[in-house]
Design an enzyme around this catalytic site. Sequence first.
Site, mmCIF file in Angstrom:
data_model
loop_
_atom_site.group_PDB
_atom_site.id
_atom_site.type_symbol
_atom_site.label_atom_id
_atom_site.label_comp_id
_atom_site.label_asym_id
_atom_site.label_seq_id
_atom_site.Cartn_x
_atom_site.Cartn_y
_atom_site.Cartn_z
ATOM 1 N N HIS A 72 -1.577 1.375 -4.215
ATOM 2 C CA HIS A 72 -2.001 2.763 -3.990
ATOM 3 C C HIS A 72 -1.119 3.767 -4.732
ATOM 4 C CE1 HIS A 72 -4.238 1.605 0.008
ATOM 5 N NE2 HIS A 72 -4.907 1.263 -1.079
ATOM 6 N N CYS A 90 -0.638 11.733 -16.137
ATOM 7 C CA CYS A 90 -1.257 12.802 -16.920
ATOM 8 C C CYS A 90 -2.742 12.497 -17.085
ATOM 9 C CB CYS A 90 -0.593 12.934 -18.293
ATOM 10 S SG CYS A 90 -1.401 14.201 -19.298
ATOM 11 N N ALA A 129 8.803 -4.355 12.773
ATOM 12 C CA ALA A 129 8.995 -5.053 11.501
ATOM 13 C C ALA A 129 10.460 -5.449 11.304
ATOM 14 C CB ALA A 129 8.523 -4.158 10.349
ATOM 15 N N SER A 178 -2.715 -0.991 9.518
ATOM 16 C CA SER A 178 -3.723 -0.896 10.578
ATOM 17 C C SER A 178 -5.019 -1.614 10.234
ATOM 18 C CB SER A 178 -4.035 0.578 10.850
ATOM 19 O OG SER A 178 -4.546 1.177 9.669
ATOM 20 N N GLU A 235 1.337 -3.412 17.031
ATOM 21 C CA GLU A 235 0.247 -3.541 18.007
ATOM 22 C C GLU A 235 -0.920 -4.247 17.320
ATOM 23 O OE1 GLU A 235 -0.391 0.615 18.672
ATOM 24 O OE2 GLU A 235 -1.052 0.924 16.600
ATOM 25 N N GLN A 251 0.854 -1.202 0.000
ATOM 26 C CA GLN A 251 0.000 0.000 0.000
ATOM 27 C C GLN A 251 0.881 1.241 0.000
ATOM 28 O OE1 GLN A 251 -3.505 -0.555 2.979
ATOM 29 N NE2 GLN A 251 -1.911 -1.983 3.633
HETATM 30 C C1 BJW Z 1 4.596 -0.880 12.759
HETATM 31 C C2 BJW Z 1 5.674 -0.140 13.008
HETATM 32 C C3 BJW Z 1 6.887 -0.898 13.010
HETATM 33 C C4 BJW Z 1 4.085 1.293 13.104
HETATM 34 N N1 BJW Z 1 6.812 -2.237 12.751
HETATM 35 N N2 BJW Z 1 4.428 -2.135 12.525
HETATM 36 C C5 BJW Z 1 -15.679 -1.071 2.558
HETATM 37 C C6 BJW Z 1 -15.240 -1.863 1.534
HETATM 38 C C7 BJW Z 1 -14.524 -1.334 0.471
HETATM 39 C C8 BJW Z 1 -14.206 0.026 0.432
HETATM 40 C C9 BJW Z 1 -14.654 0.829 1.453
HETATM 41 C C10 BJW Z 1 -15.385 0.300 2.501
HETATM 42 N N3 BJW Z 1 -15.686 1.315 3.327
HETATM 43 C C11 BJW Z 1 -15.130 2.454 2.822
HETATM 44 C C12 BJW Z 1 -14.499 2.189 1.678
HETATM 45 C C13 BJW Z 1 -13.771 3.177 0.843
HETATM 46 C C14 BJW Z 1 -12.355 3.533 1.242
HETATM 47 C C15 BJW Z 1 -11.992 3.105 2.660
HETATM 48 O O1 BJW Z 1 -11.394 2.098 2.898
HETATM 49 N N4 BJW Z 1 -12.309 3.957 3.624
HETATM 50 C C16 BJW Z 1 -11.979 3.661 5.025
HETATM 51 C C17 BJW Z 1 -11.657 4.944 5.740
HETATM 52 C C18 BJW Z 1 -13.085 2.859 5.649
HETATM 53 N N5 BJW Z 1 -11.440 2.916 0.300
HETATM 54 C C19 BJW Z 1 -11.192 3.480 -0.886
HETATM 55 O O2 BJW Z 1 -11.730 4.523 -1.237
HETATM 56 C C20 BJW Z 1 -10.227 2.751 -1.815
HETATM 57 N N6 BJW Z 1 -10.854 2.528 -3.073
HETATM 58 C C21 BJW Z 1 -11.926 1.724 -3.203
HETATM 59 O O3 BJW Z 1 -12.415 1.152 -2.248
HETATM 60 O O4 BJW Z 1 -12.370 1.587 -4.497
HETATM 61 C C22 BJW Z 1 -13.560 0.762 -4.712
HETATM 62 C C23 BJW Z 1 -13.311 -0.720 -4.594
HETATM 63 C C24 BJW Z 1 -14.233 -1.519 -3.943
HETATM 64 C C25 BJW Z 1 -14.025 -2.905 -3.833
HETATM 65 C C26 BJW Z 1 -12.904 -3.489 -4.407
HETATM 66 C C27 BJW Z 1 -12.006 -2.690 -5.072
HETATM 67 C C28 BJW Z 1 -12.187 -1.317 -5.127
HETATM 68 C C29 BJW Z 1 -8.982 3.593 -2.059
HETATM 69 C C30 BJW Z 1 -8.127 3.712 -0.845
HETATM 70 C C31 BJW Z 1 -6.949 4.637 -1.111
HETATM 71 C C32 BJW Z 1 -6.067 4.816 0.114
HETATM 72 N N7 BJW Z 1 -5.114 5.829 -0.121
HETATM 73 C C33 BJW Z 1 -4.164 6.180 0.943
HETATM 74 C C34 BJW Z 1 -3.445 7.511 0.589
HETATM 75 C C35 BJW Z 1 -2.664 7.457 -0.683
HETATM 76 C C36 BJW Z 1 -1.232 6.977 -0.534
HETATM 77 C C37 BJW Z 1 -0.337 7.957 0.172
HETATM 78 O O5 BJW Z 1 -0.593 9.173 0.199
HETATM 79 O O6 BJW Z 1 0.671 7.487 0.714
HETATM 80 O O7 BJW Z 1 -3.243 5.118 1.141
HETATM 81 S S1 BJW Z 1 -4.935 6.374 2.540
HETATM 82 C C38 BJW Z 1 -3.599 5.726 3.459
HETATM 83 O O8 BJW Z 1 -4.064 4.567 4.198
HETATM 84 C C39 BJW Z 1 -2.567 5.238 2.424
HETATM 85 C C40 BJW Z 1 -2.203 3.882 2.988
HETATM 86 O O9 BJW Z 1 -1.690 3.063 1.958
HETATM 87 C C41 BJW Z 1 -3.477 3.389 3.600
HETATM 88 C C42 BJW Z 1 -3.304 2.323 4.650
HETATM 89 O O10 BJW Z 1 -2.604 2.829 5.769
HETATM 90 P P1 BJW Z 1 -1.566 1.885 6.540
HETATM 91 O O11 BJW Z 1 -0.454 1.547 5.644
HETATM 92 O O12 BJW Z 1 -2.305 0.761 7.158
HETATM 93 O O13 BJW Z 1 -0.985 2.914 7.646
HETATM 94 P P2 BJW Z 1 -1.528 3.196 9.134
HETATM 95 O O14 BJW Z 1 -0.860 4.430 9.591
HETATM 96 O O15 BJW Z 1 -2.997 3.177 9.196
HETATM 97 O O16 BJW Z 1 -1.035 1.931 9.994
HETATM 98 C C43 BJW Z 1 0.334 1.651 10.222
HETATM 99 C C44 BJW Z 1 0.436 0.418 11.097
HETATM 100 O O17 BJW Z 1 1.817 0.076 11.238
HETATM 101 C C45 BJW Z 1 -0.120 0.609 12.516
HETATM 102 O O18 BJW Z 1 -0.975 -0.480 12.855
HETATM 103 C C46 BJW Z 1 1.122 0.612 13.412
HETATM 104 O O19 BJW Z 1 0.918 0.025 14.684
HETATM 105 C C47 BJW Z 1 2.093 -0.222 12.593
HETATM 106 N N8 BJW Z 1 3.501 0.105 12.829
HETATM 107 N N9 BJW Z 1 5.412 1.163 13.215
HETATM 108 C C48 BJW Z 1 5.599 -2.822 12.526
HETATM 109 N N10 BJW Z 1 8.089 -0.352 13.236
#
Ligand code: BJW
Length: 239
Positions: free
Chosen positions: A114, A122, A224, A182, A208, A96
């Site tokens: 992502h 573009c 990690a 997360s 966690e 991601q």
């Molecule tokens: C450690 C550590 C260490 C810390 N060692 N661990 C239900 C079903 C389907 C979709 C939805 C739904 N409900 C809502 C939706 C829509 C939405 C969504 O999910 N919303 C939620 C808020 C509920 N999803 C979308 O819109 C997606 N598109 C979509 O669904 O299209 C339709 C579709 C439907 C069905 C199938 C297919 C498609 C698009 C999502 C786009 C996300 N974009 C982002 C930003 C862009 C990238 C960027 O700027 O970098 O992506 S959001 C952000 O969150 C980013 C990340 O990739 C993503 C995930 O975050 P991540 O990586 O989990 O980070 P954290 O901070 O949350 O967690 C870090 C973890 O690491 C923590 O647990 C720490 O404890 C741990 N950690 N240090 C090990 N050293």
Amino acid sequence: MNDIRNIVILTGAGISAESGLKTFRADDGLWEDHPVEEVATPAGFARDPDLVQRFYDERRAQVMAANPNAAHLALGRLDSEWRPERQRGNLLIVTQNIDDLHERGGARRVLHMHGEALSAWCTTCDARHPWRATLRNGPPCPDCGMASLRPDIVWFGEMPYQMERIYRALAEADLFVSIGTSGAVYPAAGFVQEAARAGARTLELNLEESLGSRFFDETRLGKASDLVPALVEELLAQA
Ligand code: BJW
């Protein structure tokens, strides 16, 4: 960890935290200073493109300054050794993350669901270009010349990349591993259930408990950089 052939690994921001890149949802995370609806939605970009370009300019610079850590390097080693021709099986790293630390850690079979910080898209001619400079002030697209380049990032409400390929790999997986995420964002948060339905063993490595921990066969808590090298040793020791 026996009888494993096909592996799918999902990574999130936690795997790059020890390389100095901020996660999203921590107290000092990226969303603290930059509300998600302002910088990570198409509506936010339409409202204030300069703010969004500035946010991703900074992220791009941070990615270029960061280095892979022990977890990325361990997955790079797994990627080079876990191959069908070595009597192992297939491997796919679905990240991601928009950084390129898996690639710089030696991994080749990486899918950025992502998008990528070092790529520009573009919106006029649909071309994608490797990009390391600023995107502010409307640089022309190298293909069509229009000033319509945006970060090649999947924002909320947009379709993540290569979903068919991901679901195909999940359907064939014997082991699904989630690292440093997360479980807050779909569809990635649903991959564990998809893999389990297909009969895969499911393992979570995270600092966690996550929102999705209850869906995994096993959760290992820790950093990690400790957990991933240990898992790779364990897998490669498999007969
Ligand atoms: C450690 C550590 C260490 C810390 N060692 N661990 C239900 C079903 C389907 C979709 C939805 C739904 N409900 C809502 C939706 C829509 C939405 C969504 O999910 N919303 C939620 C808020 C509920 N999803 C979308 O819109 C997606 N598109 C979509 O669904 O299209 C339709 C579709 C439907 C069905 C199938 C297919 C498609 C698009 C999502 C786009 C996300 N974009 C982002 C930003 C862009 C990238 C960027 O700027 O970098 O992506 S959001 C952000 O969150 C980013 C990340 O990739 C993503 C995930 O975050 P991540 O990586 O989990 O980070 P954290 O901070 O949350 O967690 C870090 C973890 O690491 C923590 O647990 C720490 O404890 C741990 N950690 N240090 C090990 N050293």
